[in-house]
Design a protein around this motif. Sequence first.
Motif, mmCIF file in Angstrom:
data_model
loop_
_atom_site.group_PDB
_atom_site.id
_atom_site.type_symbol
_atom_site.label_atom_id
_atom_site.label_comp_id
_atom_site.label_asym_id
_atom_site.label_seq_id
_atom_site.Cartn_x
_atom_site.Cartn_y
_atom_site.Cartn_z
ATOM 1 N N VAL A 127 0.843 -1.201 0.000
ATOM 2 C CA VAL A 127 0.000 0.000 0.000
ATOM 3 C C VAL A 127 0.874 1.245 0.000
ATOM 4 O O VAL A 127 0.657 2.184 -0.788
ATOM 5 N N SER A 128 1.867 1.279 0.871
ATOM 6 C CA SER A 128 2.762 2.437 0.959
ATOM 7 C C SER A 128 3.531 2.643 -0.345
ATOM 8 O O SER A 128 3.697 3.783 -0.800
ATOM 9 N N LEU A 129 3.987 1.548 -0.941
ATOM 10 C CA LEU A 129 4.745 1.659 -2.190
ATOM 11 C C LEU A 129 3.886 2.234 -3.312
ATOM 12 O O LEU A 129 4.344 3.080 -4.093
ATOM 13 N N ILE A 130 2.649 1.783 -3.400
ATOM 14 C CA ILE A 130 1.738 2.320 -4.426
ATOM 15 C C ILE A 130 1.494 3.805 -4.187
ATOM 16 O O ILE A 130 1.497 4.612 -5.127
ATOM 17 N N GLN A 131 1.315 4.182 -2.929
ATOM 18 C CA GLN A 131 1.068 5.583 -2.607
ATOM 19 C C GLN A 131 2.282 6.457 -2.922
ATOM 20 O O GLN A 131 2.137 7.636 -3.250
ATOM 21 N N ILE A 132 3.478 5.888 -2.823
ATOM 22 C CA ILE A 132 4.694 6.642 -3.135
ATOM 23 C C ILE A 132 4.910 6.742 -4.637
ATOM 24 O O ILE A 132 5.204 7.816 -5.175
ATOM 25 N N TRP A 133 4.777 5.617 -5.339
ATOM 26 C CA TRP A 133 5.070 5.592 -6.769
ATOM 27 C C TRP A 133 3.946 6.193 -7.617
ATOM 28 O O TRP A 133 4.195 6.798 -8.644
ATOM 29 N N SER A 134 2.707 5.987 -7.158
ATOM 30 C CA SER A 134 1.565 6.486 -7.931
ATOM 31 C C SER A 134 0.477 6.980 -6.978
ATOM 32 O O SER A 134 -0.515 6.281 -6.733
#
Length: 197
Positions: A127-134
């Motif tokens: 979830v955090s990675l998606i929020q950072i990348w996109s």
Amino acid sequence: MPRLEEVGYYLRGLWLLLTGRSEGFQYLDFSERGFWRSWWAILFCLPPTLLSWASFRIYYLEQMPEGTATEPSFFAKLAMVEATNWLIPLLVVLVMARIAGMVSAALPLIIAFNWLSIPLQWAYVPVSLIQIWSPTDGSAALLYLLTLGTYIFISYKISVAILGGQRFPAVVLVLVLFMVPLMIQSQLLTALGLVSS
């Protein structure tokens, strides 16, 4: 500080309880020593926690005027919110156990929830990675809800095991355990100026 092998031992016990196998209790230390050692779980949760702070920083800056910088106080406020997220559930468990006349279950519940936080915090990494990348990708919200639902279900199953199969107290405990911290966190984020009211 517990070694990774020891943490893995505790997590195996939680998995056995989750799957309905009572031998899982043999893998967990519900003593006073086990209580204090379970707080080392905070350290093992630190990497995914810092990642979630990075994703929240992106969200925060999107709400602020262009050129806004995040001072060290920003991260100090996030640390305060994170500490509250750990302590409020502890108080909820203690109060609920006393109200229900199950004081003896309070310590095992707190210990179990502390160790359980490790795999569940790491489950939020995508979830955090998606929020950072996109940041505009709506799939992050859906994935968050699915992860939260899994978190609640697992917490319920572990609670039932520790409470000796009593389902109703486990349902009440888990509902309060999640609703109260969420409400307090929302108020705290607003009071600290991390989200707009």
